[in-house]
Design an enzyme around this catalytic site. Structure first.
Site, PDB file in Angstrom:
ATOM      1  N   ILE A 236       0.905  -1.153   0.000  1.00 17.26           N
ATOM      2  CA  ILE A 236       0.000   0.000   0.000  1.00 17.26           C
ATOM      3  C   ILE A 236       0.945   1.204   0.000  1.00 17.26           C
ATOM      4  O   ILE A 236       1.577   1.507   1.004  1.00 17.26           O
ATOM      5  CB  ILE A 236      -0.940   0.017   1.219  1.00 17.26           C
ATOM      6  CG1 ILE A 236      -1.882  -1.188   1.154  1.00 17.26           C
ATOM      7  CG2 ILE A 236      -1.737   1.311   1.258  1.00 17.26           C
ATOM      8  CD1 ILE A 236      -2.855  -1.298   2.304  1.00 17.26           C
ATOM      9  N   PRO A 237       1.080   1.852  -1.150  1.00 12.51           N
ATOM     10  CA  PRO A 237       2.189   2.788  -1.387  1.00 12.51           C
ATOM     11  C   PRO A 237       2.050   4.173  -0.748  1.00 12.51           C
ATOM     12  O   PRO A 237       1.946   5.192  -1.430  1.00 12.51           O
ATOM     13  CB  PRO A 237       2.230   2.879  -2.905  1.00 12.51           C
ATOM     14  CG  PRO A 237       0.802   2.688  -3.311  1.00 12.51           C
ATOM     15  CD  PRO A 237       0.252   1.687  -2.336  1.00 12.51           C
ATOM     16  N   CYS A 238       2.124   4.224   0.570  1.00 13.16           N
ATOM     17  CA  CYS A 238       2.049   5.506   1.269  1.00 13.16           C
ATOM     18  C   CYS A 238       3.247   6.396   0.934  1.00 13.16           C
ATOM     19  O   CYS A 238       3.188   7.614   1.102  1.00 13.16           O
ATOM     20  CB  CYS A 238       1.918   5.301   2.769  1.00 13.16           C
ATOM     21  SG  CYS A 238       3.241   4.359   3.514  1.00 13.16           S
ATOM     22  N   HIS A 239       4.331   5.801   0.426  1.00 18.12           N
ATOM     23  CA  HIS A 239       5.498   6.599   0.043  1.00 18.12           C
ATOM     24  C   HIS A 239       5.202   7.500  -1.153  1.00 18.12           C
ATOM     25  O   HIS A 239       5.947   8.435  -1.417  1.00 18.12           O
ATOM     26  CB  HIS A 239       6.704   5.687  -0.257  1.00 18.12           C
ATOM     27  CG  HIS A 239       6.488   4.741  -1.398  1.00 18.12           C
ATOM     28  ND1 HIS A 239       5.821   3.536  -1.238  1.00 18.12           N
ATOM     29  CD2 HIS A 239       6.832   4.813  -2.695  1.00 18.12           C
ATOM     30  CE1 HIS A 239       5.778   2.914  -2.405  1.00 18.12           C
ATOM     31  NE2 HIS A 239       6.384   3.669  -3.309  1.00 18.12           N
TER      32      HIS A 239
END
Length: 156
Positions: free
Chosen positions: A118-121
């Site tokens: 889950i690409p919170c970056h």
């Protein structure tokens, strides 16, 4: 629950889950990777390796993160951010339908239990700045550059 530690270019990654899905993926300070990978986590280890090797841009894992309904709503929206792109916290708040929830969105983003998958970056400040990241800003910068490497300039 099963746990495995695996090496990545950014340090040791801890993956937790079972047959119902992966509940968390995080970067940790553990020094050694696991020798044996539980069968329930083999696919997660393989897909992360493919991501870091530049062979994978999306993940197809069974996920089972623990969180509030609001957090899950934000994480679902995070999962829709395409590889190699970024959005601001404000854009993310608009996508979940509540521009006033920008702080709550940022808080949910910071509690994301599934590092990289889950690409919170991929969430940045409205001004384009790199802002808070649980793994540290150097790791966030590395991930964004990994997904969007600088173009090689032609000499001719």
């Amino acid at each position: 629950m099963n746990t495995v530690f695996t090496k990545t270019p950014l340090g040791i990654c801890k993956i937790v889950g079972n047959a119902n899905g992966v509940t968390s993926i995080s970067i940790c300070e553990q020094e050694l990777a696991s020798n044996e990978i539980p069968s329930a986590l083999q696919e997660a280890v393989e897909q992360l390796r493919e991501y870091f090797d530049g062979e994978r841009t999306t993940f197809s894992l069974k996920l089972s993160p623990l969180g509030t309904d609001f957090q899950k709503k934000v994480w679902l929206e995070l999962a829709n951010i395409p590889y190699g792109t970024t959005v601001s916290y404000l854009e993310l708040a608009k996508k979940i339908g509540d521009i006033k929830a920008i702080r709550a969105v940022a808080n949910a983003n910071g509690k994301n239990p599934l590092w990289i998958v889950i690409p919170c970056h991929r969430v940045i400040g409205t001004d384009g700045s790199l802002t808070g990241y649980a793994g540290g800003l150097p790791r966030k910068r590395w991930l964004l550059e990994h997904e969007n490497p600088p173009m090689q300039q032609s000499l001719f």
